[in-house]
Design an enzyme around this catalytic site. Structure first.
Site, short mmCIF file in Angstrom:
data_model
loop_
_atom_site.label_atom_id
_atom_site.label_comp_id
_atom_site.label_asym_id
_atom_site.label_seq_id
_atom_site.Cartn_x
_atom_site.Cartn_y
_atom_site.Cartn_z
N HIS A 187 46.45 39.37 36.04
CA HIS A 187 46.50 40.31 36.92
C HIS A 187 47.82 41.20 36.99
CE1 HIS A 187 45.17 41.85 41.01
NE2 HIS A 187 46.64 42.09 41.02
N CYS A 188 47.47 42.49 36.84
CA CYS A 188 48.69 43.21 36.63
C CYS A 188 49.19 43.67 37.98
CB CYS A 188 48.66 44.27 35.60
SG CYS A 188 50.24 45.23 35.44
N VAL A 189 50.44 43.38 38.51
CA VAL A 189 50.59 44.12 39.99
C VAL A 189 51.27 45.44 39.65
CG1 VAL A 189 51.60 41.78 40.54
CG2 VAL A 189 53.12 43.22 39.65
N HIS A 191 53.75 40.09 34.07
CA HIS A 191 53.66 39.96 32.80
C HIS A 191 55.07 39.77 31.98
CE1 HIS A 191 52.24 43.75 34.54
NE2 HIS A 191 51.56 44.04 33.67
N SER A 193 45.65 45.55 39.86
CA SER A 193 44.20 45.35 39.32
C SER A 193 44.44 44.37 38.28
CB SER A 193 43.38 46.50 39.05
OG SER A 193 42.27 46.23 38.16
#
Length: 426
Positions: free
Chosen positions: A279-281, A205, A285
């Site tokens: 999709h956030c690492v 992000h 999730s």
């Protein structure tokens, strides 16, 4: 009937029964790699990946119902972070080198995993362990100095607990679309790699500008008329179906279902998500319709707790200076090791907080214009959006209904059940 596994046995990735004592046996890829290394020959393509998969599969610990596999990506943060911070506290120059190198290493590992399109627990482990270790240093090195009151410790602890509670909620179902029962088996078996690339979303992000993928979200999906040709060329076929609002739906060739408006397919999770943002690492999730509010709440609690902890620590080790001045000029910071370690951890927290603050800012701006990170990426790719506020936000104009209405829409996410299930649509 097959005998149950003992504590040191396990079923390997080839489906064969194996034992921990034989972890170094029958590894042809490793033997070949060592032989080529000794003879100064290059490894064949894919050899390193096969060796890494074999090592990861055999790295296990004994357990009651069989040896349990250790997630290798969990280990580096647990070992390296304390070591690096303690080394950085030895001298100012060591601290400068280590604290500037850490973000570079994290970014390098992110782009490595992004290129391989694989999920990893490294970032989640790094985030959670950083929180725990910073809290431990605060209690061990800062509180005993006597300048932090009991109520302040309680306030900091409550903020940490609230952030973890919001993070736990953000880790839950982001709004996965149910896979039709008739296609469940085929979807587990997988489809050709040329399938859906359009609806994927991932990232740390971050910076949005031009073609850079950045830290905040890397998204690529087809969702407007000008994107149909690109989607079909990558195995993504469009299928129009009228909703009550008159918007189009998309057919996902991976999940074999019709996606409602603003939904997207995540290639890392392998599922379609309602109102997919990215999709956030950091939470390993997706961020979608059901957990977007919790994600924003977790970021907000983190920012408040982190800034409060940094302020308390700087007031303790740099008496008589404002936090901002003390962050850059604290003459007694390296007078003793305890102060040096606390000051190093403050700078580590400040770097992380600055990154998370940028993420939160982008998210709040996106919500204010009712645009997801995925939609912003698509608008940039297809040149269909307007850059506002110096490029911090991309206004697609498709769902923007004004500041108050946009926030009202966001706060109502997940409050009403879906109109129709994907299984019924198919």
């Amino acid at each position: 009937m097959e005998e149950p596994l003992c504590c040191c046995e396990y079923v390997d990735r080839r489906g064969e029964r194996n034992h921990l004592a034989a972890c170094c046996c029958d590894c042809q890829d490793l033997d070949e790699g060592c032989e080529r290394w000794l003879t100064c020959r290059s490894l064949p393509p894919g050899a390193l990946e096969r060796i890494a998969d074999s090592v990861a599969d055999r790295l296990r610990v004994p357990w009651f119902a069989g040896a349990v596999k250790i997630q290798v990506s969990l280990v580096p943060p647990l070992v390296l972070l304390p070591v690096l911070l303690h080394v950085a506290a030895l001298h100012f120059l060591l601290g400068f080198v280590i604290l500037t190198s850490l973000p570079v290493v994290v970014l390098w590992y992110y782009y490595l995993t992004h290129r391989r399109k694989e999920r990893t627990l490294f970032f989640l482990s790094l985030g959670l362990f950083s929180l725990g270790y910073m809290y431990y240093v605060f209690l061990q090195e800062v509180v005993p100095r006597g300048h932090v009151g009991y109520s302040q410790v309680v306030a900091l602890t409550c903020g940490l607990i609230l952030m973890l509670a919001a993070l736990s909620r953000a880790k839950k179902d982001p709004g996965y679309l149910p896979i039709p029962a008739s296609n469940e088996k085929s979807s587990h078996q997988g489809l050709p790699s040329s399938g859906v690339r359009g609806g994927s979303s991932e990232g740390l992000h971050g910076v949005r500008g031009g073609s850079s993928e950045g830290l905040h979200g890397v998204t690529a999906s087809g969702a407007a008329s000008g994107r149909a040709a690109n989607g079909e060329a990558k195995g993504y076929s469009r299928m129009s179906a009228e909703e009550p609002e008159g918007v189009k739906k998309d057919w996902c060739t991976k999940c074999q279902l019709v996606r409602p408006a603003r939904a997207g397919h995540c290639r890392l999770c392998g599922r379609c998500v309602r109102r997919l943002d990215h999709h956030c690492v950091w939470i390993n999730s997706c961020v979608g319709e059901q957990n977007h509010q919790a994600f924003i709440l977790a970021l907000s609690f983190f920012m408040l707790t982190s800034v409060y902890g940094i302020t308390l620590t700087l007031h303790t080790i740099c008496r008589g200076r404002t936090p901002f001045v003390a962050l850059f000029y604290c003459p007694g910071a390296y007078s003793d090791y305890s102060s040096a370690l606390s000051f190093t951890c403050v700078w580590y927290c400040a770097i992380v907080t600055a990154g998370m603050g940028y993420i939160l800012l982008i998210q709040l701006l996106n919500i204010s214009y009712n645009v997801t990170e995925r939609e912003a990426r698509l608008a940039l790719r297809d040149n269909t959006g307007r850059r506002l506020l110096g490029g911090l936000v991309i206004d697609t104009g498709q769902y923007n209904r004004g500041f108050l209405c946009n926030w009202g829409h966001f706060l109502s996410l997940g409050s009403s059940p879906p109109q129709r299930s994907a299984e019924d649509i198919v």
